[in-house]
Design an enzyme around this catalytic site. Structure first.
Site, mmCIF file in Angstrom:
data_model
loop_
_atom_site.group_PDB
_atom_site.id
_atom_site.type_symbol
_atom_site.label_atom_id
_atom_site.label_comp_id
_atom_site.label_asym_id
_atom_site.label_seq_id
_atom_site.Cartn_x
_atom_site.Cartn_y
_atom_site.Cartn_z
ATOM 1 N N ASP A 115 0.863 -1.171 0.000
ATOM 2 C CA ASP A 115 0.000 0.000 0.000
ATOM 3 C C ASP A 115 0.907 1.231 0.000
ATOM 4 O O ASP A 115 2.121 1.140 0.158
ATOM 5 C CB ASP A 115 -0.985 -0.019 1.177
ATOM 6 C CG ASP A 115 -2.220 0.838 0.866
ATOM 7 O OD1 ASP A 115 -2.164 1.644 -0.087
ATOM 8 O OD2 ASP A 115 -3.239 0.729 1.574
HETATM 9 C C1 BGC Z 1 -5.061 3.150 0.014
HETATM 10 C C2 BGC Z 1 -5.232 2.113 -1.073
HETATM 11 C C3 BGC Z 1 -5.144 2.791 -2.407
HETATM 12 C C4 BGC Z 1 -3.791 3.457 -2.502
HETATM 13 C C5 BGC Z 1 -3.536 4.098 -3.850
HETATM 14 C C6 BGC Z 1 -3.823 3.991 -0.188
HETATM 15 O O1 BGC Z 1 -3.777 5.067 0.679
HETATM 16 O O2 BGC Z 1 -5.038 2.511 1.274
HETATM 17 O O3 BGC Z 1 -6.427 1.425 -0.905
HETATM 18 O O4 BGC Z 1 -5.371 1.870 -3.420
HETATM 19 O O5 BGC Z 1 -3.716 4.453 -1.517
HETATM 20 O O6 BGC Z 1 -4.266 5.220 -4.053
#
Ligand code: BGC
Length: 762
Positions: free
Chosen positions: A299
């Site tokens: 993530d």
């Molecule tokens: C979130 C993810 C997301 C990623 C990309 C993160 O902060 O937890 O779910 O896909 O950002 O935007």
């Protein structure tokens, strides 16, 4: 002789390793997933790549404009360009639109040594530019075909804008409405969540990943993210083996079996080890036991965040832990690109692991057809034709109607009469054209949703008067910043009260702003935010004929409204066509059939509250007024609205529940469902079981089947379900799926509080 012996021993060992690996792969269905021609091409390409180029595939950069996580302190645009040109970037996120995608792809394909195309990721969570309802709302439809279609049109629109990979579906189960990200999931139930995970994966990926209209899906967040302590986003997760195996893992397994090509790990630590550095999750379960052949992306910045977790001593250590644990791609930590090569040279990370990660990433790029045509998602004509097309508008409207849940409808106040009524429409959200787009609406333009006001204006034979009553938010409402809620300004109350006084019916649209739920939007008070509760009570004083339309991204605690307001409609954040869908339901042009995918508590103190709880050793009051049972002294144990609850403009009866034994481990359950009202309607027939006793205690109820039926007035239908080992068994604490003989109950009805039940034995 000695030499011969050694060699034959080696051969035997190698053979054994191959065989056991093959067995493992076959058992998990992995072989069917892999395409020999692609594997050959990946191997050829890998053999030409330098260590740095392989690590480059494991590096993902955010685009140069939008940011969906904390702004990184390193990695300015010029460095990203430089890395792109060297082939040190395998993927980018938040680069959107044919022109922008083509520009970065051109660098990767035309300026790097090996010309490996980028995989372009984006949070296509409930649509790209044209939005469907938020995922929790879609889950309320219990309509798997519609949900699949919604993902399919989202993929079509996103792929037309150059995107070939979505960070969806989020398949995290959560029992905590304080956690703002419940809006992005399918609610509290594993069975429903698994079915929806499959529908979404199939919708995004279609039957052919290489089609220019499909995109790779991503099951996230692996794992346990929905169990953040006290519902505070990113918080510690500490769950037991049984919950992990039976509640958290199954939707991820279902997504894997449905062929999801990528996973994203989660921000949280799980039982002491951050998910990003968790080899048990990524290597043992996902890539080992389940035979997953795709890749795992971290993530946003989660590799670096292992330092703050107190698990890694520095960035280099974080890169070592994450890559050894099986995180294949680094999203915005800059850890792999900066540290991995040295870690390999120092022997702290094996090059075979780098090869495995790069192979997994290249495999998906081949499957997407990017090597055949890196610009296949970059067609200006398609972009123009597809984005916002009628097909997509129709699909999101259909999904929006199906997502609405009628929570309460006393004295049949709804549907509204179409003529001769004076209607007062009140609430800032009623005229809001941005909030219904929800939280994940990165590519949607502000003010592009149809508001409730606009939707109701289509019904011209009534008099409609709108009064805001009060602002919900103050100042800017933007994705990365805190919302400022109006908690004091009631200056517009008098005008709304005046409007309500003379109306036949008052429709009040209240609830949360679209940015009030979602990532980093945890709340401790789940009542109507700001001055809305006061506004509701003030209007109620002058007119009791109120229809409360809720806009929200999570269950709310609304005991006062439930006790006083005759009609309550749960309308979530329904996306681009929100106002049309709501108006059609209010006027009865669409008969609501949604059912709650998550329990609505009476008060925050009951959380976590969920229908499939365990009985405890003291489930009932022993004697009047005695305290020694599992309860609260100041609140009941029951929810305000249970999981599976949802009304219709008609009514349904359930009769003739019958259980027939098919074999030692299989039963057939049937029931007669009848439409007992005056209009046609749809009903989600729900089947729950209870395994009365087990080596691992079983929940009081578990959803194990559902079916949507459509019935005209007075019509009935026999609905049948088959319960096999898959439905009747569970995971023990060794992680084995078992069916234990014994006594079971089955319940069938229109909500988790159904009372029609029968017993059977296995
Ligand atoms: C979130 C993810 C997301 C990623 C990309 C993160 O902060 O937890 O779910 O896909 O950002 O935007």
């Amino acid at each position: 002789m000695k030499k011969y012996k050694l060699n034959s021993l080696l051969i035997v060992v190698l053979l054994m390793a191959t065989v056991s690996c093959k067995d493992k792969m076959e058992a998990s269905g992995e072989t069917s997933n892999l395409n020999d021609a692609i594997e050959k091409k990946v191997s050829e390409l890998l053999s030409k790549m330098t260590l740095e180029e392989k690590i480059g595939q494991m590096n993902q950069y955010n685009g140069f404009w939008d940011v969906t996580g904390p702004t990184p302190s390193t990695g300015d645009a010029s460095k990203k360009y430089e890395h792109l040109k060297k082939g040190y970037v395998g993927s980018m996120l938040n680069v959107t639109g044919v022109d922008e995608v083509r520009a970065v792809q051109k660098i990767a394909v035309e300026e790097t040594r090996l010309g490996i195309p980028l995989i372009i990721g984006f949070d296509v969570i409930h649509g790209y530019e044209t939005l469907s309802p938020i995922p929790l709302a879609e889950a309320a439809s219990w309509d798997l075909e519609a949900i699949k279609k919604s993902a399919q049109v989202a993929a079509k629109e996103a792929s037309a804008a150059g995107i070939n990979w979505t960070f969806a579906p989020m398949v995290d189960i959560s029992r905590d409405a304080r956690w703002g990200r419940v809006m992005e999931g399918a609610g509290e139930d594993t069975y429903l969540g698994s079915k929806i995970a499959i529908a979404r994966v199939k919708g995004f990926q279609g039957d052919d990943l290489a089609s220019p209209e499909t995109i790779a899906a991503c099951a996230k967040h692996w794992a346990g993210y929905g169990f953040a302590e006290s519902g505070r986003d990113y918080n510690t997760v500490d769950v037991g083996t049984s919950t992990l195996n039976n509640i958290i893992f199954p939707p991820f397994k279902a997504a894997t079996d449905a062929g999801v090509r990528t996973f994203m790990n989660s921000f949280n630590e799980l039982n002491g080890i951050p998910a990003t550095g968790n080899a048990f999750l990524q290597r043992d379960i996902l890539k080992g036991k389940w035979g997953f052949t795709g890749f795992v992306v971290s993530d946003w910045g989660s590799i670096n965040e292992m330092i703050a977790h107190g698990h890694a001593k520095n960035k280099k250590h974080a890169a070592e832990l994450a890559s050894n644990a099986g995180s294949d791609m680094d999203m915005e930590s800059y850890a792999y690109v900066e540290e991995l090569a040295n870690l390999v040279r120092e022997g702290l990370v094996k090059e075979t692991l780098i090869d495995d990660a790069a192979r997994r990433i290249l495999r998906i790029k081949f499957e997407l057809g990017l090597f055949d045509d890196p610009y296949k998602y970059c067609n200006k004509e398609t972009e123009k034709r597809v984005i916002g097309s009628q097909e997509i508008q129709d699909a999101v409207l259909d999904m929006a109607k199906k997502s609405i849940v009628l929570l309460k409808n006393e004295n049949a106040l709804l549907p509204l009469k179409k003529e001769g009524q004076k209607i007062a429409l009140i609430g800032a959200l009623a005229a809001d054209k941005t909030s219904p787009l929800g939280s994940w609406r990165l590519a949607a333009k502000d003010s592009t949703a149809v508001s409730v006001l606009e939707g109701m204006q289509d019904y011209k034979s009534n008099t409609l008067t709108y009064a805001k009553g009060a602002d919900l938010t103050l100042g800017q409402t933007v994705f990365p910043l805190e919302l400022i809620i109006n908690t004091t300004d009631k200056s517009e109350f008098p005008e709304a009260i005046q409007t309500a006084k003379t109306a036949d019916v008052v429709v009040m649209v209240l609830g949360e702003h679209g940015f009030h739920s979602g990532e980093a939007r945890s709340r401790t008070d789940l009542g109507l935010p700001g001055v809305q509760q006061e506004l509701l009570e003030a209007i109620y004083k002058v007119n009791k004929n109120i229809v409360l339309v809720l806009n929200n991204g999570r269950p709310l605690t609304i005991p006062w409204a439930d006790a006083h307001i005759p009609a309550i409609v749960e309308a979530w954040q329904l996306g681009t066509k929100s106002g049309n869908a709501i108006a059609q339901v209010l006027y009865g042009d669409y008969n609501p059939s949604g059912k709650l995918p998550m329990t609505f508590p009476r008060s925050v103190g009951q959380i976590p509250i969920y229908y499939n709880y365990k009985n405890t050793g003291r489930p009932v009051i022993p004697a009047p007024n005695e305290v020694f049972w599992s309860h609260y002294t100041d609140e009941s144990n029951t929810p305000l609205y249970p999981f599976g609850h949802g009304l219709s403009y008609t009514t349904f009866s359930y009769n003739n529940l019958l259980v027939e034994k098919i074999s030692g481990e299989e039963v057939k359950v049937s029931v007669k469902v009848k439409n007992t009202g005056n209009v046609a309607g749809k009903e989600v027939v729900q089947l729950y079981i209870r395994d009365i006793f087990g080596s691992i205690t079983r929940p009081v109820k578990e959803l194990k089947g559902f079916e949507m039926v459509s019935l005209g007035p007075n019509k009935d239908v026999k609905v049948s379900f088959r319960l096999t080992k898959n439905e009747l068994g569970f995971f023990n604490n060794e992680g084995d799926f078992v069916l234990e003989p014994g006594d079971f109950k089955v319940f069938v009805g229109g909500s988790s509080e159904t009372v029609l039940e029968a017993d059977f034995k296995i």
